[in-house]
Design a protein around this motif. Structure first.
Motif, short mmCIF file in Angstrom:
data_model
loop_
_atom_site.label_atom_id
_atom_site.label_comp_id
_atom_site.label_asym_id
_atom_site.label_seq_id
_atom_site.Cartn_x
_atom_site.Cartn_y
_atom_site.Cartn_z
N UNK A 28 -2.82 3.40 -6.56
CA UNK A 28 -1.58 3.13 -6.74
C UNK A 28 -1.51 1.90 -7.80
N UNK A 29 -0.74 2.38 -8.88
CA UNK A 29 -0.30 1.47 -9.90
C UNK A 29 1.37 1.61 -10.28
N UNK A 30 1.70 0.80 -8.93
CA UNK A 30 3.50 1.01 -9.06
C UNK A 30 3.84 2.70 -8.89
N UNK A 31 3.05 3.18 -8.17
CA UNK A 31 3.52 4.59 -8.34
C UNK A 31 4.89 4.80 -7.50
N UNK A 32 5.87 5.66 -7.98
CA UNK A 32 7.03 6.08 -7.58
C UNK A 32 7.34 7.63 -7.91
N UNK A 33 7.86 8.61 -7.21
CA UNK A 33 8.21 9.84 -7.82
C UNK A 33 9.59 9.61 -8.33
N UNK A 47 -5.32 0.20 3.21
CA UNK A 47 -6.20 -0.70 2.68
C UNK A 47 -5.64 -2.17 2.06
N UNK A 48 -6.08 -3.20 1.96
CA UNK A 48 -5.84 -4.48 1.57
C UNK A 48 -5.06 -4.44 0.09
N UNK A 49 -3.84 -4.89 0.10
CA UNK A 49 -3.26 -4.66 -1.34
C UNK A 49 -3.95 -5.47 -2.41
N UNK A 50 -3.84 -4.81 -3.63
CA UNK A 50 -4.59 -5.40 -4.73
C UNK A 50 -3.50 -6.56 -5.44
N UNK A 51 -3.71 -6.58 -6.74
CA UNK A 51 -2.85 -7.73 -7.42
C UNK A 51 -1.39 -6.99 -7.73
N UNK A 52 -0.42 -7.87 -7.86
CA UNK A 52 0.92 -7.29 -7.81
C UNK A 52 1.59 -6.09 -7.25
N UNK A 53 0.91 -6.06 -6.08
CA UNK A 53 1.38 -4.81 -5.16
C UNK A 53 0.69 -3.50 -5.44
N UNK A 54 -0.31 -3.54 -6.41
CA UNK A 54 -1.05 -2.25 -6.54
C UNK A 54 -2.07 -2.07 -5.41
N UNK A 55 -2.96 -1.25 -5.37
CA UNK A 55 -3.86 -1.11 -4.30
C UNK A 55 -4.17 0.41 -4.01
N UNK A 56 -5.19 0.51 -3.01
CA UNK A 56 -5.75 1.80 -2.31
C UNK A 56 -4.78 2.61 -1.50
N UNK A 57 -5.22 3.78 -1.22
CA UNK A 57 -4.34 4.39 -0.34
C UNK A 57 -5.10 4.89 0.86
N UNK A 58 -4.79 5.11 1.97
CA UNK A 58 -5.52 5.73 2.94
C UNK A 58 -5.96 7.14 2.55
N UNK A 59 -7.17 7.64 2.98
CA UNK A 59 -7.43 8.88 2.55
C UNK A 59 -8.33 9.60 3.82
N UNK A 60 -8.22 10.79 3.77
CA UNK A 60 -8.98 11.81 4.62
C UNK A 60 -9.78 12.80 3.88
N UNK A 61 -11.07 12.79 4.23
CA UNK A 61 -11.83 13.82 3.36
C UNK A 61 -11.56 15.42 3.69
N UNK A 62 -11.34 16.09 2.65
CA UNK A 62 -11.05 17.38 2.79
C UNK A 62 -12.12 18.32 2.38
#
Length: 453
Positions: free
Chosen positions: A33-38, A71-86
């Motif tokens: 997530x790098x400040x992602x919004x639709x 997951x723990x947020x990264x710098x400036x509100x970026x970070x990883x997403x929860x995920x489920x293996x498919x």
């Protein structure tokens, strides 16, 4: 005003038809997530609300759902997403990679949708990347299961650029090519609702329904749609044929409203941020500075280096720009695929940023990787050139995008059926690199980027 239906999905307090916008999961080998919004979907919901509709949003990538372990947020509100293996999609079954669904847990999403009361009268599902379409199709299927008689519309990048594929595979009443402000799309949506189409609202396509998020920790800034340039690898013109810029007062009002809600990180979503800055950017930055807003601005889409004069850099620094991303693309200045940039312009822009007081850690430079028939030595040269300035190089992995000038060249260079199957347009598989992705080369490029190779 909002009418409570679910802690995270609420209808706005209008008397018009209820229209639910959905940003589905990401399905990919990796996601960050790098400040992602639709923003396209948020623009649609803003237009519809201004036309009298009651709207709501389900964003499967929304971190504000407090009952989900993120997951723990990264710098400036970026970070990883929860995920489920498919399981790997059948077309990719031979690849030795882990494929996942990123975002909110599936059960949470289904329960939230099933609890909507009253239910929607129309559903808009977006698609941000062409090769993320499995998440969009699954969301359409889920909506059909819950509300079989409610019209379902699929929009966004996949719907626009891969419409023939979508018409075959998507369970949708309308494949919406292009933006909602196109008169044919606007009229068709209201026709599906059995209502006369109201006039298009003012600021159509440039306003964003950001208030649909509960307690957000970042927000996008959209000052323009489209791009006046025609870079070979970009499909901006296919998505937004006309370059339009917004009004600074409206944009500032949106920022101020989010700031009041506690947001401090704002990311520019413009493809051409520094084009005609007198139109909206300079007045906006002046308003931010005069209002004393202690915020952080970010440019994940990269700025055009040739526009970085002393005045430009000073204005950006004073207004609170923190994350600086530049589009170098290549150091082969005579054979570029984007806006012409001379070596001297690059050096002048880079040095001017430093003179304005930006920290080296704030500056990242995008270098194109994986272009059709690209010489890897040119990429290595560009990495070392950037590192010599003290900047941080980032590989911008090439995505073969239908509608872009380079797409036919990519089709000819790739061993994958790029035209028939959008999954193979995924830049994570290096679709135009001979031999495709492999872990040994990935580790080598990573070491080069970190200066250890």
């Amino acid at each position: 005003m909002r009418r409570l239906s679910h802690p995270h999905i609420c209808w706005t307090d209008n008397d018009g038809p209820r229209i639910l916008g959905i940003n589905p999961w990401i399905t990919d080998f990796a996601a960050f997530n790098v400040w992602s919004r639709p923003v396209g979907l948020l623009a649609c919901l803003d237009m519809l609300r201004n036309a009298g509709a009651s709207v709501a949003l389900l964003d499967c990538m929304d971190r504000t759902w407090e009952d989900v372990a993120w997951p723990t947020p990264g710098q400036y509100a970026t970070g990883r997403y929860p995920k489920e293996t498919l399981p790997l999609p059948p077309a990719m079954a031979s690849m030795e990679r882990r494929y996942s669904r990123y975002g909110l847990p599936h059960d949470h999403v289904r329960q939230a949708l099933a609890a909507l009361d009253p239910p929607p009268e129309a559903i808009l599902v977006t698609s941000i990347m062409t090769y993320w379409y499995p998440g969009s199709l699954h969301m359409l299927d889920l909506a059909a299961e819950l509300w079989p008689d409610v019209p379902r519309l699929l929009g966004g990048t996949y719907a626009t650029l891969c419409a023939d594929h979508a018409r075959i595979h998507a369970d949708a009443d309308l494949i919406m090519q292009g933006s909602m402000e196109k008169r044919t799309n606007w009229d068709t949506l209201w026709n599906l609702l059995h209502r006369p189409a109201p006039p298009l609202p003012d600021n159509a396509g440039l306003g964003l329904a950001l208030d649909l998020y509960n307690e957000p920790n970042y927000a996008p800034i959209l000052g323009s749609r489209g791009c006046p340039f025609t870079c070979d690898y970009c499909a901006s013109h296919a998505l937004y044929p006309k370059f339009t810029q917004g009004e600074p007062d409206r944009i500032f009002a949106s920022i101020a409203s989010e700031y009041e809600r506690g947001v401090r990180d704002f990311a520019f979503y413009d493809d051409a941020l520094l084009v005609n800055p007198d139109q909206w950017l300079w007045p906006l930055l002046t308003r931010i500075t005069e209002a004393g807003l202690d915020l952080r601005l970010h440019t994940p889409n990269a700025m055009h280096v040739r526009s970085l004069t002393r005045d430009v850099c000073h204005r950006l620094k004073q207004a609170g720009l923190h994350t600086v991303r530049l589009g170098l693309e290549t150091t082969d200045f005579e054979n570029r695929h984007d806006v012409k940039l001379t070596e001297q312009e690059w050096k002048d822009g880079a040095n001017t940023l430093l003179e304005a007081g930006f920290d080296l850690d704030d500056i990242g430079v995008y270098i194109l990787f994986g272009l059709p028939n690209q010489n890897p030595a040119n990429v290595e040269d560009a990495i070392r050139h950037v590192q010599a300035f003290g900047f941080r190089p980032h590989l911008a992995h090439y995505t073969p995008i239908p509608g872009s000038p380079m797409f036919h060249e990519a089709v000819a260079a790739s061993p994958y059926p790029l035209e028939q199957e959008p999954l193979f347009q995924n830049n994570s598989i290096w679709p135009c690199v001979p031999g495709g992705f492999n872990w040994e080369d990935a580790r080598r490029w990573k070491s080069l980027l970190h200066g250890t190779g």
